[in-house]
Design a protein around this motif. Structure first.
Motif, PDB file in Angstrom:
ATOM      1  N   ALA A  82      58.786  15.343  54.142  1.00 58.54           N
ATOM      2  CA  ALA A  82      57.991  14.363  53.753  1.00 58.54           C
ATOM      3  C   ALA A  82      58.069  13.263  54.996  1.00 58.54           C
ATOM      4  CB  ALA A  82      58.187  13.604  52.578  1.00 58.54           C
ATOM      5  N   GLY A  85      56.208  14.022  58.801  1.00 61.94           N
ATOM      6  CA  GLY A  85      54.838  13.539  59.141  1.00 61.94           C
ATOM      7  C   GLY A  85      53.797  14.876  58.946  1.00 61.94           C
ATOM      8  N   LYS A  86      52.648  14.475  59.380  1.00 63.37           N
ATOM      9  CA  LYS A  86      51.452  15.479  59.027  1.00 63.37           C
ATOM     10  C   LYS A  86      51.831  16.842  60.104  1.00 63.37           C
ATOM     11  CE  LYS A  86      48.048  12.831  57.088  1.00 63.37           C
ATOM     12  NZ  LYS A  86      46.938  13.164  56.211  1.00 63.37           N
ATOM     13  N   LYS A  87      52.378  16.730  61.187  1.00 65.19           N
ATOM     14  CA  LYS A  87      52.474  17.794  62.205  1.00 65.19           C
ATOM     15  C   LYS A  87      53.551  18.881  61.645  1.00 65.19           C
ATOM     16  CE  LYS A  87      53.815  16.197  66.079  1.00 65.19           C
ATOM     17  NZ  LYS A  87      54.040  15.769  67.375  1.00 65.19           N
ATOM     18  N   GLY A  88      54.433  18.332  60.803  1.00 68.04           N
ATOM     19  CA  GLY A  88      55.480  19.224  60.127  1.00 68.04           C
ATOM     20  C   GLY A  88      56.733  19.338  61.078  1.00 68.04           C
ATOM     21  N   ARG A 129      55.747  26.324  61.629  1.00 65.87           N
ATOM     22  CA  ARG A 129      55.773  24.914  61.318  1.00 65.87           C
ATOM     23  C   ARG A 129      55.754  24.930  59.876  1.00 65.87           C
ATOM     24  NH1 ARG A 129      56.720  22.164  65.358  1.00 65.87           N
ATOM     25  NH2 ARG A 129      56.354  19.988  65.166  1.00 65.87           N
ATOM     26  N   THR A 131      54.784  22.431  56.783  1.00 64.49           N
ATOM     27  CA  THR A 131      54.185  21.246  56.327  1.00 64.49           C
ATOM     28  C   THR A 131      53.955  20.953  54.929  1.00 64.49           C
ATOM     29  OG1 THR A 131      51.777  22.128  56.434  1.00 64.49           O
ATOM     30  CG2 THR A 131      52.735  21.080  58.557  1.00 64.49           C
ATOM     31  N   SER A 133      52.181  20.947  51.341  1.00 71.33           N
ATOM     32  CA  SER A 133      50.895  21.109  50.661  1.00 71.33           C
ATOM     33  C   SER A 133      50.316  19.917  50.153  1.00 71.33           C
ATOM     34  CB  SER A 133      51.222  22.087  49.849  1.00 71.33           C
ATOM     35  OG  SER A 133      51.837  22.019  48.458  1.00 71.33           O
ATOM     36  N   LYS A 134      49.154  20.214  49.435  1.00 69.23           N
ATOM     37  CA  LYS A 134      48.452  18.962  48.846  1.00 69.23           C
ATOM     38  C   LYS A 134      49.283  18.788  47.622  1.00 69.23           C
ATOM     39  CE  LYS A 134      43.808  19.905  50.447  1.00 69.23           C
ATOM     40  NZ  LYS A 134      43.064  18.820  51.107  1.00 69.23           N
ATOM     41  N   GLN A 137      52.271  16.924  49.040  1.00 73.67           N
ATOM     42  CA  GLN A 137      52.055  15.522  49.395  1.00 73.67           C
ATOM     43  C   GLN A 137      51.712  14.539  48.311  1.00 73.67           C
ATOM     44  OE1 GLN A 137      48.568  15.919  51.850  1.00 73.67           O
ATOM     45  NE2 GLN A 137      49.734  16.451  53.778  1.00 73.67           N
ATOM     46  N   ILE A 146      56.248   9.263  50.652  1.00 69.31           N
ATOM     47  CA  ILE A 146      55.394   8.890  51.806  1.00 69.31           C
ATOM     48  C   ILE A 146      54.678   7.506  51.459  1.00 69.31           C
ATOM     49  CG2 ILE A 146      53.092   9.612  52.796  1.00 69.31           C
ATOM     50  CD1 ILE A 146      53.836  12.444  52.045  1.00 69.31           C
ATOM     51  N   LYS A 148      51.990   4.748  50.634  1.00 68.41           N
ATOM     52  CA  LYS A 148      50.479   4.733  50.552  1.00 68.41           C
ATOM     53  C   LYS A 148      49.903   3.419  50.952  1.00 68.41           C
ATOM     54  CE  LYS A 148      50.476   6.576  46.050  1.00 68.41           C
ATOM     55  NZ  LYS A 148      50.105   6.432  44.417  1.00 68.41           N
TER      56      LYS A 148
END
Length: 154
Positions: A82, A85-88, A129, A131, A133-134, A137, A146, A148
């Motif tokens: 977490a 970041g989004k790149k994992g 990598r 990451t 999942s939804k 997240q 994370i 908001k």
């Protein structure tokens, strides 16, 4: 040892046993990989979908259920992903940043994938990598891992 070399029939049997063991050991990793995929499929087969629940509520229900809580190691790995970041991150980078054994991290990652919190994606460097999942997240946001981002009006 000299008796074995003198009798050529025994030597042929030993060579055949060696080759058979070599072939079996060579086939073991792909067999284990297939078996783990089959077991993953069978475990997902037994879990019914929860109708009427949106993604975040389903994640909260799944996480808070006593039947499938995260272990401490899974929670550490989940928290680190977490924060990544989004790149994992690659599994090796997760293991290095947490100062843990790669085998232990791989086991935790497999468990988190089975629970639906992460997924693996190929990287341009031929690495995997990891990451969130939804569902992962949503859980990370609910846990406060994370932040908001909200727009403040002035």
């Amino acid at each position: 040892m000299a008796d074995i070399l003198q009798n050529s029939d025994d030597l042929h049997i030993l060579v055949r046993l060696f080759l058979a063991a070599f072939v079996v050991l060579g086939l073991l990793p792909p067999f284990k990989k297939r078996l783990s995929k089959i077991l993953d499929y069978l475990t997902h087969l037994g879990r019914p979908e929860m109708p009427g629940m949106d993604g975040e509520a389903a994640v909260q229900e799944r996480f808070s259920a006593a039947s499938s809580p995260m272990s401490d190691i899974e929670y550490f790995v989940f928290t680190r992903l977490a924060q990544g970041g989004k790149k994992g991150m690659t599994p090796a980078a997760v293991a290095k940043s947490l100062h843990m054994d790669r085998q232990l991290i791989r086991k935790a990652l497999r468990s988190l994938r089975r629970k639906g919190f992460i997924h693996f994606a190929p990287d341009w460097k031929m690495a995997q990598r990891v990451t969130l999942s939804k569902q992962g997240q949503a859980l990370a946001m609910a846990e406060g891992l994370i932040p908001k981002l909200t727009h403040r009006s002035s």
